[in-house]
Write an enzyme that holds these catalytic residues in place. Sequence first.
Site, PDB file in Angstrom:
ATOM      1  N   LYS A  22      39.417  62.389  72.470  1.00 54.53           N
ATOM      2  CA  LYS A  22      38.434  63.163  71.701  1.00 54.53           C
ATOM      3  C   LYS A  22      39.064  63.768  70.447  1.00 54.53           C
ATOM      4  CE  LYS A  22      37.481  67.552  73.065  1.00 54.53           C
ATOM      5  NZ  LYS A  22      37.648  68.586  72.021  1.00 54.53           N
ATOM      6  N   ASN A  23      40.204  64.439  70.615  1.00 54.21           N
ATOM      7  CA  ASN A  23      40.774  65.191  69.494  1.00 54.21           C
ATOM      8  C   ASN A  23      41.487  64.309  68.470  1.00 54.21           C
ATOM      9  OD1 ASN A  23      39.660  67.439  70.550  1.00 54.21           O
ATOM     10  ND2 ASN A  23      41.558  68.317  71.343  1.00 54.21           N
ATOM     11  N   CYS A 116      34.908  81.985  69.502  1.00 53.61           N
ATOM     12  CA  CYS A 116      34.373  81.176  70.591  1.00 53.61           C
ATOM     13  C   CYS A 116      34.958  81.664  71.894  1.00 53.61           C
ATOM     14  CB  CYS A 116      34.633  79.698  70.363  1.00 53.61           C
ATOM     15  SG  CYS A 116      36.277  79.199  70.742  1.00 53.61           S
ATOM     16  N   ARG A 121      39.808  82.262  66.650  1.00 54.21           N
ATOM     17  CA  ARG A 121      39.949  80.977  65.982  1.00 54.21           C
ATOM     18  C   ARG A 121      39.498  80.961  64.516  1.00 54.21           C
ATOM     19  NH1 ARG A 121      38.080  76.292  69.990  1.00 54.21           N
ATOM     20  NH2 ARG A 121      39.546  75.085  68.757  1.00 54.21           N
ATOM     21  N   ASP A 304      45.608  72.932  76.283  1.00 54.85           N
ATOM     22  CA  ASP A 304      44.452  72.210  76.827  1.00 54.85           C
ATOM     23  C   ASP A 304      44.655  71.752  78.270  1.00 54.85           C
ATOM     24  OD1 ASP A 304      43.088  72.586  74.486  1.00 54.85           O
ATOM     25  OD2 ASP A 304      43.381  70.557  73.714  1.00 54.85           O
ATOM     26  N   ARG A 396      31.340  67.594  76.839  1.00 53.97           N
ATOM     27  CA  ARG A 396      31.878  67.544  75.473  1.00 53.97           C
ATOM     28  C   ARG A 396      33.169  66.740  75.422  1.00 53.97           C
ATOM     29  NH1 ARG A 396      32.482  73.147  72.737  1.00 53.97           N
ATOM     30  NH2 ARG A 396      33.271  71.659  71.232  1.00 53.97           N
TER      31      ARG A 396
HETATM   32  N1  EPU Z   1      44.753  79.778  63.806  1.00 52.62           N
HETATM   33  C1  EPU Z   1      44.703  80.746  62.831  1.00 52.62           C
HETATM   34  N2  EPU Z   1      44.266  80.392  61.587  1.00 52.62           N
HETATM   35  C2  EPU Z   1      43.884  79.121  61.292  1.00 52.62           C
HETATM   36  C3  EPU Z   1      43.933  78.140  62.279  1.00 52.62           C
HETATM   37  C4  EPU Z   1      44.377  78.496  63.546  1.00 52.62           C
HETATM   38  O1  EPU Z   1      45.035  81.898  63.078  1.00 52.62           O
HETATM   39  O2  EPU Z   1      43.493  78.869  60.138  1.00 52.62           O
HETATM   40  C5  EPU Z   1      45.212  80.133  65.160  1.00 52.62           C
HETATM   41  C6  EPU Z   1      44.093  80.001  66.192  1.00 52.62           C
HETATM   42  O3  EPU Z   1      43.276  81.135  66.232  1.00 52.62           O
HETATM   43  C7  EPU Z   1      44.859  79.766  67.472  1.00 52.62           C
HETATM   44  C8  EPU Z   1      46.077  78.971  67.003  1.00 52.62           C
HETATM   45  O4  EPU Z   1      46.177  79.203  65.599  1.00 52.62           O
HETATM   46  O5  EPU Z   1      45.263  80.977  68.027  1.00 52.62           O
HETATM   47  C9  EPU Z   1      46.023  77.483  67.262  1.00 52.62           C
HETATM   48  O6  EPU Z   1      44.830  76.943  66.775  1.00 52.62           O
HETATM   49  P1  EPU Z   1      44.695  75.479  66.182  1.00 52.62           P
HETATM   50  O7  EPU Z   1      44.155  75.593  64.808  1.00 52.62           O
HETATM   51  O8  EPU Z   1      45.954  74.707  66.381  1.00 52.62           O
HETATM   52  O9  EPU Z   1      43.561  74.887  67.116  1.00 52.62           O
HETATM   53  P2  EPU Z   1      42.382  73.977  66.629  1.00 52.62           P
HETATM   54  O10 EPU Z   1      42.857  73.051  65.598  1.00 52.62           O
HETATM   55  O11 EPU Z   1      41.183  74.804  66.354  1.00 52.62           O
HETATM   56  C10 EPU Z   1      42.844  72.025  68.321  1.00 52.62           C
HETATM   57  C11 EPU Z   1      42.091  71.314  69.383  1.00 52.62           C
HETATM   58  C12 EPU Z   1      41.920  72.250  70.572  1.00 52.62           C
HETATM   59  C13 EPU Z   1      43.310  72.647  71.061  1.00 52.62           C
HETATM   60  C14 EPU Z   1      44.100  73.285  69.918  1.00 52.62           C
HETATM   61  C15 EPU Z   1      45.533  73.625  70.283  1.00 52.62           C
HETATM   62  C16 EPU Z   1      40.728  69.735  68.160  1.00 52.62           C
HETATM   63  C17 EPU Z   1      39.382  69.320  67.692  1.00 52.62           C
HETATM   64  N3  EPU Z   1      40.793  70.882  68.854  1.00 52.62           N
HETATM   65  O12 EPU Z   1      42.063  73.167  67.966  1.00 52.62           O
HETATM   66  O13 EPU Z   1      41.255  71.509  71.584  1.00 52.62           O
HETATM   67  O14 EPU Z   1      43.195  73.562  72.120  1.00 52.62           O
HETATM   68  O15 EPU Z   1      44.140  72.389  68.791  1.00 52.62           O
HETATM   69  O16 EPU Z   1      46.209  72.502  70.704  1.00 52.62           O
HETATM   70  O17 EPU Z   1      41.710  69.056  67.920  1.00 52.62           O
HETATM   71  C18 EPU Z   1      39.900  71.204  73.495  1.00 52.62           C
HETATM   72  O18 EPU Z   1      39.961  69.978  73.307  1.00 52.62           O
HETATM   73  O19 EPU Z   1      39.453  71.707  74.565  1.00 52.62           O
HETATM   74  C19 EPU Z   1      40.372  72.106  72.450  1.00 52.62           C
HETATM   75  C20 EPU Z   1      40.015  73.385  72.397  1.00 52.62           C
END
Ligand code: EPU
Length: 417
Positions: A22-23, A116, A121, A304, A396
């Site tokens: 998915k990701n 969320c 996030r 995850d 999802r």
């Molecule tokens: N963060 C910030 N600022 C930003 C971006 C992130 O503070 O601009 C913080 C977030 O709040 C969090 C941390 O950094 O505390 C990590 O967040 P990240 O941005 O890495 O997560 P994401 O890109 O929103 C993806 C996956 C998630 C997975 C995380 C961590 C996708 C579509 N989603 O989310 O997947 O948990 O990386 O590995 O790739 C899931 O599949 O169930 C899922 C939630």
Amino acid sequence: MDKIVIAGGIPLKGEVSISGAKNAALPILAAALLAPAQHTLHNVPNLADIRTAKRLLENLGARFADGPDGLSVDTRDLTSWEAPYDLVKTMRAAVLVLGPLVARLGRARVSLPGGCAIGARPINLHLKGLEEMGVKITLQHGYVEAAVKRLEGAEIILDFPTVTGTENLLMAATLARGRTVIKNAAQEPEVADLARFLQAMGADIQGIGSDVLTVHGVKQLQSARYRIMPDRIEAGTYLAAAAITRGEVTIRQAPVEHLTAVIDKFIEAGLRLKVDQDIISVRPGGSLTGVDLKTMPYPGFPTDMQAQFMAAMALARGVSVITESIFEKRFMHISELRRLGADIVVSGNQAVVRGVKSLQGAPVMATDLRASASLILAGLGAQGQTEVHRVYHLDRGYERIENKLSALGATIWREKA
Ligand code: EPU
């Protein structure tokens, strides 16, 4: 709303094949926007989030066709640059169109995702990186308005290796003028899969898989054909299912090289398994012992998989201390696991799990995708009947989970509301 019902306590036995990730599929679908062309994607999982991503791209003017040759995405005629609130609120990954849209059209209007179930996030790092590439960002009425004449290459140092943030910036950089270096980039395998798709489109990217990505922008990208990598979290979830039921399960098409931290933790906990190329075979017998873990960015133990591993530890011998270091609220499954009889105490971002001899089935409520998986696993390991409500979270991210588990001998079914 549908629910999943499980009559637990049966050791799983048999084979399961892992679907596309998915990701990886989500950013790759967004990347298709970068080139006005028809792209073909293989191994795209059939999931609610993928259907949401398709709707989002269709809103922008893309057209999809499903065929024996894979999923074709035609992005030649874009008609909009907006990701509306309705779609972003159902799937945060919708923000992945921001980078591609500003790169291709010079503008984008993307709803700001709210908080969320697993944390606040924010997307401040996505926006800061884009600003460093010359994008003018304004926030208006809950939307990010982004505009740029031509993206300029930049040196970007991420405060945290955000996964979708790295992906947004990487996609934008492929069409920027000059060189972009993204330091402290996320090293998750899904970022590397996206980078390889971008290479197939003609992008010039070095450092794939490392924490420094160097991109030399090109004028235009072309049509590409690509096979999405298998889902490491789905594979890890079936590993946990085998562990919690003391089953004998062969997991095929497993991205073994991306599962090192997860496999190592299960081995440390006493799970007997054999790895051979892309096959993981879990041997029956042996009891699990509690082990400590801390979630970390890749190559550390993935957040995850935290909820699923915790379910397995709930039935292990001894104590496990589980520390969640990525998301501040990713412990919502604990109160539901407790309803099944788990002994778990939380303090801040640490959970102390004292293994119990047995769990007992009960009705429980899913709060997010991985929490749902954790409850399904606990239900498989529990005595008696468990009902998992709000399964739309599960849909999802897990393709046909109840069919795959039934094929492994589980007594599990879906009841339509
Ligand atoms: N963060 C910030 N600022 C930003 C971006 C992130 O503070 O601009 C913080 C977030 O709040 C969090 C941390 O950094 O505390 C990590 O967040 P990240 O941005 O890495 O997560 P994401 O890109 O929103 C993806 C996956 C998630 C997975 C995380 C961590 C996708 C579509 N989603 O989310 O997947 O948990 O990386 O590995 O790739 C899931 O599949 O169930 C899922 C939630």
